[in-house]
Scaffold this motif. Structure first.
Motif, PDB file in Angstrom:
ATOM      1  N   GLY A   8      24.959  -9.417 -15.062  1.00 46.94           N
ATOM      2  CA  GLY A   8      24.923  -9.363 -13.616  1.00 46.94           C
ATOM      3  C   GLY A   8      23.661  -9.897 -12.975  1.00 46.94           C
ATOM      4  N   LEU A  10      23.237 -13.115 -11.857  1.00 47.74           N
ATOM      5  CA  LEU A  10      23.491 -14.138 -10.838  1.00 47.74           C
ATOM      6  C   LEU A  10      23.703 -13.544  -9.447  1.00 47.74           C
ATOM      7  N   ALA A  11      24.527 -12.529  -9.360  1.00 51.21           N
ATOM      8  CA  ALA A  11      24.826 -11.951  -8.048  1.00 51.21           C
ATOM      9  C   ALA A  11      23.587 -11.352  -7.375  1.00 51.21           C
ATOM     10  N   PRO A  12      22.792 -10.528  -8.065  1.00 52.09           N
ATOM     11  CA  PRO A  12      21.593  -9.991  -7.411  1.00 52.09           C
ATOM     12  C   PRO A  12      20.620 -11.078  -6.959  1.00 52.09           C
ATOM     13  N   GLY A  14      21.560 -13.990  -5.946  1.00 52.22           N
ATOM     14  CA  GLY A  14      22.211 -14.848  -4.968  1.00 52.22           C
ATOM     15  C   GLY A  14      22.440 -16.248  -5.485  1.00 52.22           C
ATOM     16  N   GLY A  16      24.697 -19.046  -7.694  1.00 51.12           N
ATOM     17  CA  GLY A  16      26.085 -19.289  -8.072  1.00 51.12           C
ATOM     18  C   GLY A  16      26.453 -20.729  -7.827  1.00 51.12           C
ATOM     19  N   SER A  19      24.040 -23.800  -6.774  1.00 46.12           N
ATOM     20  CA  SER A  19      22.629 -23.437  -6.958  1.00 46.12           C
ATOM     21  C   SER A  19      21.965 -24.308  -8.021  1.00 46.12           C
ATOM     22  N   GLU A  39      26.558 -16.067 -18.596  1.00 46.87           N
ATOM     23  CA  GLU A  39      27.186 -15.289 -17.533  1.00 46.87           C
ATOM     24  C   GLU A  39      27.980 -16.197 -16.597  1.00 46.87           C
ATOM     25  N   LEU A  43      32.135 -16.611 -15.750  1.00 52.22           N
ATOM     26  CA  LEU A  43      32.705 -16.511 -14.401  1.00 52.22           C
ATOM     27  C   LEU A  43      33.510 -17.752 -14.020  1.00 52.22           C
TER      28      LEU A  43
END
Length: 205
Positions: A8, A10-12, A14, A16, A19, A39, A43
């Motif tokens: 997790g 990538l999400a924290p 920001g 994706g 990028s 990761e 996805l």
């Protein structure tokens, strides 16, 4: 860094699709880049890992397909790798078995047109755990969207010296601390926040 602790990221951050993440500093850059690549691939994103500095030789189990731009057919090989596996490592040319030249930053900028996410090792630290960059470092692509600055906590309590710190004189100056004295939390904060260090290297915009 364990797989669980890296889950997790990538999400924290920001980060994706669209990028270009440049990873700099010292202590774990390569490990972090490939954890993030795994990761992202999971996805369903197409990921290219590259470097603007030298990178050590890594096994295919870590890198996925390794493509050298200096070799014939590199572009078609990159396209096939992204289609089949969703990831690839693209570097310049092999200098020796354990060292591969990276790509010019202008070439890295163009990779966003071929992949959903580009992860770049954009700094060298000679396997040390802490660093303040010299004037010519790091080598950042202009389209960098995220700049991650690393330091390894195993440097805490260790003497401020060449064995664990890259560019000791710059770290010592930033921290106002003589070489040979123990690295403490304040040393790390001063090194990472030095106004003439990584904060000054953030690309415009």
């Amino acid at each position: 860094m364990t797989p669980a602790s890296a889950a997790g990221l990538l999400a924290p951050l920001g980060a994706g699709r669209g990028s270009l993440v440049s990873v700099v500093g010292a202590g774990g850059k390569t490990t972090l880049v490939y954890r993030m690549a795994a990761e992202a691939c999971g996805l369903g994103l197409r990921v290219i890992v590259t470097a603007t500095t030298h990178m050590g030789g890594l096994p295919p189990s870590v890198t996925g397909p390794l493509i050298l731009s200096a070799e014939a057919g590199a572009e078609s090989a990159l396209t096939r790798a992204l289609e089949r596996e969703g990831r690839a490592t693209l570097l310049g040319e092999r200098l020796r078995e354990d060292k591969i030249r990276g790509l010019p930053p202008e070439r890295v900028d163009l990779l966003l047109e071929q992949a959903d996410l580009v992860l770049v090792e954009a700094d060298g630290a000679r396997s040390r755990s802490l660093k303040v960059p010299a004037e010519h470092e790091p080598v950042l692509p202009s389209r960098t969207t995220h700049l991650l600055v690393l330091a390894a906590l195993d440097v805490l309590g260790v003497a401020l010296g060449e064995e664990s710190v890259h560019r000791v004189e710059l770290v010592a100056a930033a921290a106002g601390q003589p070489a040979g004295t123990p690295v403490v939390e304040e040393t790390l904060v001063a090194a990472l926040a030095a106004p003439n260090g990584y904060p000054a290297r953030v690309p415009a915009g």
